[in-house]
Scaffold this motif. Sequence first.
Motif, PDB file in Angstrom:
ATOM      1  N   LYS A 169       0.830  -1.204   0.000  1.00 28.93           N
ATOM      2  CA  LYS A 169       0.000   0.000   0.000  1.00 28.93           C
ATOM      3  C   LYS A 169       0.869   1.261   0.000  1.00 28.93           C
ATOM      4  O   LYS A 169       0.568   2.231  -0.691  1.00 28.93           O
ATOM      5  N   ASP A 178       2.135   1.680  -3.392  1.00 34.94           N
ATOM      6  CA  ASP A 178       1.031   2.097  -4.253  1.00 34.94           C
ATOM      7  C   ASP A 178       0.762   3.589  -4.097  1.00 34.94           C
ATOM      8  O   ASP A 178       0.567   4.291  -5.085  1.00 34.94           O
ATOM      9  N   ARG A 224       1.913   1.848  -7.941  1.00 36.57           N
ATOM     10  CA  ARG A 224       0.797   0.915  -8.102  1.00 36.57           C
ATOM     11  C   ARG A 224       1.094  -0.421  -7.433  1.00 36.57           C
ATOM     12  O   ARG A 224       0.760  -1.480  -7.934  1.00 36.57           O
ATOM     13  N   GLY A 225       1.757  -0.386  -6.277  1.00 33.91           N
ATOM     14  CA  GLY A 225       2.041  -1.587  -5.522  1.00 33.91           C
ATOM     15  C   GLY A 225       3.378  -2.212  -5.827  1.00 33.91           C
ATOM     16  O   GLY A 225       3.846  -3.059  -5.091  1.00 33.91           O
ATOM     17  N   GLU A 234       1.846  -9.370  -5.195  1.00 36.32           N
ATOM     18  CA  GLU A 234       0.829  -8.425  -5.661  1.00 36.32           C
ATOM     19  C   GLU A 234      -0.586  -8.949  -5.427  1.00 36.32           C
ATOM     20  O   GLU A 234      -1.418  -8.253  -4.844  1.00 36.32           O
TER      21      GLU A 234
END
Length: 143
Positions: A18, A21, A26-27, A55
């Motif tokens: 997180k 992200d 985006r992670g 992921e």
Amino acid sequence: MARLEHIRQRLEEWAIWKTRDEAGARGYASSSVLLTVTSCFSRGSYNGMLIPVFEERSAETDLAVESLKLTRSHLYATLDYIYLKELGIPMTALKMRRAQSTIKAQLESADHAIAEFLENRANEAEKRRVMAAYERRRRGFTP
């Protein structure tokens, strides 16, 4: 009720995912070579090496945590303070104006709620898999 170790580990991975992200990755891990020297002790790294995060598993954990937002917002807030803002139990208790024992109990409750969410999700996936196999078999035997 005690903390569930496998859920605690998932939450640690989720927090790393997180954080990456929110940093626009985006992670996925993304950092400059120049930042590696200065941020070798940041979340998601160990001695300058990025910690790999799964992921799919982290995204699934994110769904479980987000499901707490509307129904059990106090658990969501606790997870946010502990894992994303890295405040620890004493500071989280202070911010939420609760006793440390209450924060620990909320972490336990959150673990069990997430475990229940993940178990229900796995059961639904298994049902879909069985139904798909049944449909394939049924179509295969039609004259």
